[in-house]
Motif scaffolding. Structure first.
Motif, PDB file in Angstrom:
ATOM      1  N   THR A 107      49.146 -15.529  82.998  1.00 28.95           N
ATOM      2  CA  THR A 107      47.925 -15.636  82.188  1.00 28.95           C
ATOM      3  C   THR A 107      47.552 -17.089  81.956  1.00 28.95           C
ATOM      4  O   THR A 107      46.392 -17.483  82.132  1.00 28.95           O
ATOM      5  CB  THR A 107      48.108 -14.928  80.834  1.00 28.95           C
ATOM      6  N   ALA A 108      48.544 -17.885  81.581  1.00 24.16           N
ATOM      7  CA  ALA A 108      48.291 -19.307  81.317  1.00 24.16           C
ATOM      8  C   ALA A 108      48.313 -20.138  82.596  1.00 24.16           C
ATOM      9  O   ALA A 108      47.836 -21.280  82.607  1.00 24.16           O
ATOM     10  CB  ALA A 108      49.320 -19.848  80.332  1.00 24.16           C
ATOM     11  N   GLY A 109      48.875 -19.564  83.672  1.00 23.21           N
ATOM     12  CA  GLY A 109      48.924 -20.297  84.930  1.00 23.21           C
ATOM     13  C   GLY A 109      49.903 -21.447  84.923  1.00 23.21           C
ATOM     14  O   GLY A 109      49.689 -22.482  85.556  1.00 23.21           O
ATOM     15  N   ARG A 110      51.030 -21.277  84.240  1.00 23.22           N
ATOM     16  CA  ARG A 110      52.019 -22.358  84.193  1.00 23.22           C
ATOM     17  C   ARG A 110      53.422 -21.759  84.207  1.00 23.22           C
ATOM     18  O   ARG A 110      53.632 -20.599  83.854  1.00 23.22           O
ATOM     19  CB  ARG A 110      51.833 -23.207  82.930  1.00 23.22           C
ATOM     20  N   ASP A 111      54.374 -22.585  84.627  1.00 23.23           N
ATOM     21  CA  ASP A 111      55.763 -22.159  84.658  1.00 23.23           C
ATOM     22  C   ASP A 111      56.386 -22.331  83.281  1.00 23.23           C
ATOM     23  O   ASP A 111      56.285 -23.400  82.669  1.00 23.23           O
ATOM     24  CB  ASP A 111      56.556 -22.987  85.678  1.00 23.23           C
ATOM     25  N   LEU A 112      57.043 -21.290  82.799  1.00 21.76           N
ATOM     26  CA  LEU A 112      57.794 -21.401  81.554  1.00 21.76           C
ATOM     27  C   LEU A 112      59.096 -22.145  81.780  1.00 21.76           C
ATOM     28  O   LEU A 112      59.559 -22.904  80.937  1.00 21.76           O
ATOM     29  CB  LEU A 112      58.082 -20.011  80.982  1.00 21.76           C
TER      30      LEU A 112
END
Length: 199
Positions: free
Chosen positions: A51-56
């Motif tokens: 959803t955010a388009g980033r790696d956690l």
């Protein structure tokens, strides 16, 4: 066994961490990757928030690793997406001539369709269950004699029976048996050895 235990701990920790969210999950996973249980292991891990388009979290994201049995998850997902949940493998029986008074005037062809489960796995260990089904189908067609030949067609797959990246030392293991479009009993031969009456 040591590797299996490390994998078990990683899987258990991962699923526990999956209950967390966002930053909490990232912190939990970082702790897992630094666990004593994983010391000496080589692994990669990427958890992405789509959803955010980033790696956690990303640990060794570019490290080349053999996927091993994890690859089954991707293959299963692709098969469900492309073939659907109702797909069935088909092993066909074909004739090249008419049947006259019980005699097939031609060849009988058994054509493999890639079924990976022509075994006794779901038939109480009866590895010949599929063979008996084929024989019953031939008998139902009224065939008692074949004037031609009995042909086995496994041409659906290519001729690469043993993957070149599989360890050569495991070539004799049952789980590394060569594969084909018509594989009976996982392409293995089961031997049952019993003692005789004389000691």
């Amino acid at each position: 066994a040591k590797f299996a235990m490390k994998f078990f701990h990683l899987a258990a920790f991962f699923f526990l961490a999956a209950a967390a969210h966002g930053a909490d999950m990232a912190a939990e996973l970082r702790g897992i990757t630094q666990s004593v249980h994983l010391q000496g292991s080589r692994f990669g891990l990427v958890v992405r928030d789509v959803t955010a388009g980033r790696d956690l979290i990303a640990v060794n994201p570019a490290l080349p690793l053999k996927p091993a049995s994890n690859q089954k998850l991707l293959v299963t997902a692709a098969a469900l997406a492309e073939l659907g949940p109702d797909f069935r493998f088909e092993t066909g029986i074909y004739m090249t001539g008419p049947v006259i008074k019980g005699e097939l005037q031609g060849d009988l062809i058994l054509r493999g369709g890639g079924d990976p489960n022509l075994s006794g796995r779901f038939h109480n260990g009866d590895v010949l269950f599929a063979v008996r089904e084929w024989v019953a189908a031939v008998q139902k067609a009224g065939i008692t004699t074949i004037r031609g030949s009995l042909l086995v067609d496994d041409s659906l797959f290519d001729r690469q029976f043993f993957h070149p990246s599989w360890p050569a030392a495991q070539a004799a293991r049952w789980y590394a048996a060569e594969i084909g479009a018509l594989s009976l009993n996982d392409n293995c031969i089961d031997l049952t050895i019993r003692p005789g009456n004389t000691p």
